[in-house]
Scaffold this motif. Structure first.
Motif, PDB file in Angstrom:
ATOM      1  N   GLY A  30     -15.891  37.876  24.661  1.00 58.29           N
ATOM      2  CA  GLY A  30     -17.131  38.093  25.379  1.00 58.29           C
ATOM      3  C   GLY A  30     -17.251  39.455  26.015  1.00 58.29           C
ATOM      4  N   VAL A  31     -16.120  40.120  26.272  1.00 59.64           N
ATOM      5  CA  VAL A  31     -16.130  41.399  26.979  1.00 59.64           C
ATOM      6  C   VAL A  31     -15.777  42.564  26.079  1.00 59.64           C
ATOM      7  CG1 VAL A  31     -15.076  42.721  28.864  1.00 59.64           C
ATOM      8  CG2 VAL A  31     -15.615  40.298  29.185  1.00 59.64           C
ATOM      9  N   GLY A  32     -14.835  42.371  25.173  1.00 60.88           N
ATOM     10  CA  GLY A  32     -14.380  43.519  24.396  1.00 60.88           C
ATOM     11  C   GLY A  32     -13.850  43.150  23.034  1.00 60.88           C
ATOM     12  N   HIS A  33     -13.555  44.207  22.264  1.00 60.67           N
ATOM     13  CA  HIS A  33     -12.880  44.081  20.973  1.00 60.67           C
ATOM     14  C   HIS A  33     -11.468  44.630  21.142  1.00 60.67           C
ATOM     15  CE1 HIS A  33     -16.856  43.354  19.303  1.00 60.67           C
ATOM     16  NE2 HIS A  33     -17.253  44.537  19.701  1.00 60.67           N
ATOM     17  N   VAL A  34     -10.502  43.992  20.481  1.00 58.66           N
ATOM     18  CA  VAL A  34      -9.124  44.465  20.531  1.00 58.66           C
ATOM     19  C   VAL A  34      -8.692  44.853  19.128  1.00 58.66           C
ATOM     20  CG1 VAL A  34      -6.731  43.872  21.058  1.00 58.66           C
ATOM     21  CG2 VAL A  34      -8.564  43.092  22.560  1.00 58.66           C
ATOM     22  N   LYS A  54      -7.981  47.888  23.653  1.00 61.04           N
ATOM     23  CA  LYS A  54      -9.139  47.079  24.008  1.00 61.04           C
ATOM     24  C   LYS A  54     -10.305  47.998  24.333  1.00 61.04           C
ATOM     25  CE  LYS A  54     -10.470  43.201  27.010  1.00 61.04           C
ATOM     26  NZ  LYS A  54      -9.948  42.192  27.960  1.00 61.04           N
ATOM     27  N   VAL A  55     -11.446  47.742  23.706  1.00 57.69           N
ATOM     28  CA  VAL A  55     -12.639  48.573  23.874  1.00 57.69           C
ATOM     29  C   VAL A  55     -13.793  47.692  24.345  1.00 57.69           C
ATOM     30  CG1 VAL A  55     -14.246  50.160  22.744  1.00 57.69           C
ATOM     31  CG2 VAL A  55     -11.852  50.083  22.009  1.00 57.69           C
ATOM     32  N   LEU A  56     -14.477  48.105  25.388  1.00 61.39           N
ATOM     33  CA  LEU A  56     -15.620  47.341  25.887  1.00 61.39           C
ATOM     34  C   LEU A  56     -16.718  47.287  24.822  1.00 61.39           C
ATOM     35  CD1 LEU A  56     -16.912  45.918  28.367  1.00 61.39           C
ATOM     36  CD2 LEU A  56     -17.902  48.140  28.971  1.00 61.39           C
ATOM     37  N   ARG A  57     -17.294  46.115  24.658  1.00 59.05           N
ATOM     38  CA  ARG A  57     -18.355  45.946  23.652  1.00 59.05           C
ATOM     39  C   ARG A  57     -19.526  46.871  23.955  1.00 59.05           C
ATOM     40  NH1 ARG A  57     -17.938  40.400  21.107  1.00 59.05           N
ATOM     41  NH2 ARG A  57     -20.072  40.784  20.436  1.00 59.05           N
ATOM     42  N   ALA A  58     -20.115  47.441  22.909  1.00 55.65           N
ATOM     43  CA  ALA A  58     -21.182  48.423  23.080  1.00 55.65           C
ATOM     44  C   ALA A  58     -22.374  47.851  23.820  1.00 55.65           C
ATOM     45  CB  ALA A  58     -21.614  48.962  21.710  1.00 55.65           C
ATOM     46  N   VAL A  67     -18.783  45.981  33.245  1.00 55.95           N
ATOM     47  CA  VAL A  67     -18.069  47.259  33.256  1.00 55.95           C
ATOM     48  C   VAL A  67     -17.043  47.271  34.385  1.00 55.95           C
ATOM     49  CG1 VAL A  67     -18.298  49.740  33.642  1.00 55.95           C
ATOM     50  CG2 VAL A  67     -19.924  48.568  32.156  1.00 55.95           C
ATOM     51  N   ALA A  68     -17.445  46.777  35.565  1.00 62.27           N
ATOM     52  CA  ALA A  68     -16.532  46.727  36.704  1.00 62.27           C
ATOM     53  C   ALA A  68     -15.341  45.817  36.409  1.00 62.27           C
ATOM     54  CB  ALA A  68     -17.270  46.245  37.948  1.00 62.27           C
ATOM     55  N   ARG A  69     -15.593  44.684  35.767  1.00 68.34           N
ATOM     56  CA  ARG A  69     -14.484  43.778  35.436  1.00 68.34           C
ATOM     57  C   ARG A  69     -13.538  44.441  34.444  1.00 68.34           C
ATOM     58  NH1 ARG A  69     -14.408  37.496  33.190  1.00 68.34           N
ATOM     59  NH2 ARG A  69     -12.220  37.562  32.618  1.00 68.34           N
ATOM     60  N   PHE A  70     -14.078  45.123  33.454  1.00 66.78           N
ATOM     61  CA  PHE A  70     -13.248  45.795  32.459  1.00 66.78           C
ATOM     62  C   PHE A  70     -12.384  46.876  33.116  1.00 66.78           C
ATOM     63  CE2 PHE A  70     -12.295  48.699  28.992  1.00 66.78           C
ATOM     64  CZ  PHE A  70     -12.062  47.859  27.920  1.00 66.78           C
ATOM     65  N   GLU A  71     -13.019  47.678  33.959  1.00 67.60           N
ATOM     66  CA  GLU A  71     -12.291  48.745  34.645  1.00 67.60           C
ATOM     67  C   GLU A  71     -11.262  48.175  35.612  1.00 67.60           C
ATOM     68  OE1 GLU A  71     -15.418  51.049  36.357  1.00 67.60           O
ATOM     69  OE2 GLU A  71     -15.792  52.175  34.508  1.00 67.60           O
ATOM     70  N   GLU A  92      -9.147  54.788  29.746  1.00 68.36           N
ATOM     71  CA  GLU A  92      -9.566  56.011  29.077  1.00 68.36           C
ATOM     72  C   GLU A  92     -10.981  55.810  28.550  1.00 68.36           C
ATOM     73  OE1 GLU A  92      -6.309  58.111  26.816  1.00 68.36           O
ATOM     74  OE2 GLU A  92      -5.519  56.065  26.734  1.00 68.36           O
ATOM     75  N   ARG A  93     -11.505  56.846  27.893  1.00 69.20           N
ATOM     76  CA  ARG A  93     -12.838  56.736  27.288  1.00 69.20           C
ATOM     77  C   ARG A  93     -12.798  57.280  25.873  1.00 69.20           C
ATOM     78  NH1 ARG A  93     -17.076  54.966  29.974  1.00 69.20           N
ATOM     79  NH2 ARG A  93     -16.766  54.586  32.199  1.00 69.20           N
ATOM     80  N   ALA A  94     -13.333  56.473  24.963  1.00 71.30           N
ATOM     81  CA  ALA A  94     -13.522  56.893  23.580  1.00 71.30           C
ATOM     82  C   ALA A  94     -15.017  57.139  23.407  1.00 71.30           C
ATOM     83  CB  ALA A  94     -13.031  55.820  22.619  1.00 71.30           C
ATOM     84  N   GLY A  95     -15.447  58.380  23.638  1.00 75.47           N
ATOM     85  CA  GLY A  95     -16.874  58.659  23.700  1.00 75.47           C
ATOM     86  C   GLY A  95     -17.433  58.044  24.960  1.00 75.47           C
ATOM     87  N   ASP A  96     -18.429  57.164  24.798  1.00 70.88           N
ATOM     88  CA  ASP A  96     -19.004  56.490  25.965  1.00 70.88           C
ATOM     89  C   ASP A  96     -18.410  55.101  26.171  1.00 70.88           C
ATOM     90  OD1 ASP A  96     -20.095  55.251  23.760  1.00 70.88           O
ATOM     91  OD2 ASP A  96     -22.117  55.124  24.583  1.00 70.88           O
ATOM     92  N   ALA A  97     -17.340  54.777  25.459  1.00 72.48           N
ATOM     93  CA  ALA A  97     -16.754  53.433  25.515  1.00 72.48           C
ATOM     94  C   ALA A  97     -15.489  53.419  26.352  1.00 72.48           C
ATOM     95  CB  ALA A  97     -16.442  52.944  24.106  1.00 72.48           C
ATOM     96  N   PRO A  98     -15.459  52.678  27.469  1.00 75.84           N
ATOM     97  CA  PRO A  98     -14.203  52.499  28.204  1.00 75.84           C
ATOM     98  C   PRO A  98     -13.197  51.743  27.331  1.00 75.84           C
ATOM     99  CG  PRO A  98     -16.097  51.746  29.483  1.00 75.84           C
ATOM    100  CD  PRO A  98     -16.573  51.965  28.094  1.00 75.84           C
TER     101      PRO A  98
END
Length: 319
Positions: A30-34, A54-58, A67-71, A92-98
């Motif tokens: 529900g929050v991200g892709h691994v 782990k990357v937050l879903r776009a 975003v706060a939960r992911f961070e 970290e950030r991959a472009g605009d993705a935490p």
């Protein structure tokens, strides 16, 4: 293929943060892709060559709560270094993705394990609980209250030598005990009702005692085959606040356990946090003092437990 899956698969083969080459998508939640990724450009270092990233879903990057939960997950987990806690690197950030990297694990989470075998032999349950207490004690010393200890967030690593190594996962609902760190977005009532301490359900400030209670519930479930209270919320919260847990021998009549272990479970589940173990270290010490702790269970599959279907394994982090 669903659009979200297409978007997730699009990162395969890409270079993230100039150091992680994505090999394959391991899972989506529900929050991200691994992803499974190769760490590149650091041959002189001892860091593992393969990690999970782990990357937050776009579609969630404009949601301040998620975003706060992911961070929060990255910030909390990365400050805890212990063999029984999933090793997580800084955000970290991959472009605009935490995103953040973490150690790659092979095994099965405790929730799936209990689905297959319902309950554990007491010696194995004690060892798992003692290892979790050690990891949580390290988290508490680092100023981190987990607030969501449950079987889904406990991973059982199948080591090559046959040992079962316990890892605590998912600090997304954790509380950081330092000025200004709590943040209004993640304050209030958070957690999973079946494992939530009475004061946690009332929105009281986070304290180590809430993790003591939740670990007590996990231990109860490992022994009994189910949690003590079930039902809809908020009725289940009222049960945690008012009703004593059903005796373990009544829920699981065939359970053979010592009086000492039963006393540990009951003390961990005292309604008033002042009556529980004052620290994870003391809870762990009490567990290791039980007769079950001397049984020496060391392997992932026990003689009295059916093995999970062959081929089942996970990558060791919740997406």
């Amino acid at each position: 293929m669903p659009p979200a899956r297409v978007a997730a698969e699009a990162l395969v083969g890409k270079l993230l943060c100039n150091k992680y080459r994505v090999v394959q998508l391991l899972g989506s939640g529900g929050v991200g892709h691994v992803y499974l990724a190769d760490r590149i450009g650091r041959p002189h270092e001892a860091a593992p060559s393969r990690v999970a990233v782990k990357v937050l879903r776009a579609e969630l990057r404009d949601d301040p709560l998620l975003v706060a939960r992911f961070e929060r997950e990255a910030a909390a987990a990365s400050r805890v270094r212990h063999p029984n806690v999933l090793c997580v690197e800084a955000l970290e950030r991959a472009g605009d993705a935490p995103c953040f990297a973490m150690e790659l694990l092979v095994g099965l989470d405790l929730a799936d394990t209990l689905t297959f075998i319902r309950s554990l032999v007491p010696s194995r349950a004690v060892r798992i609980a003692a290892d979790l207490a050690a990891g949580l004690e390290a988290a508490h010393r680092a100023g981190v209250i987990h607030r969501d200890v449950k079987p889904e967030n406990v991973f059982l690593v199948h080591a090559a030598d046959g040992r079962e190594i316990v890892k605590l996962l998912d600090f997304g609902l954790s509380s950081l005990q330092e000025p200004g760190a709590e943040g209004s977005l993640l304050s209030g009532v958070v957690g999973t009702p079946e494992y939530m301490a009475p004061e946690q359900a009332q929105g009281a400030p986070a304290a180590p005692a809430v993790d003591v209670y939740s670990l007590g519930i996990v231990l109860y479930e490992m022994l009994a085959g189910r949690v003590p209270f079930q039902g809809p919320y908020p009725a289940i919260a009222e049960q945690h606040g008012r009703e004593p847990p059903p005796p373990l021998h009544r829920v699981h009549p065939g359970l053979l356990m010592s009086r000492e272990l039963d006393a540990v479970v009951r003390k961990a589940l005292v309604k008033d946090p002042r009556g529980r173990f004052p620290s994870m270290a003391e809870l762990r010490q009490a567990l290791l003092a039980t007769p079950e702790a001397g049984a020496g269970v060391a392997f992932a599959v026990q003689p009295d437990a059916a093995a999970p279907p062959s081929g089942i394994g996970h990558w060791g982090a919740k997406p």
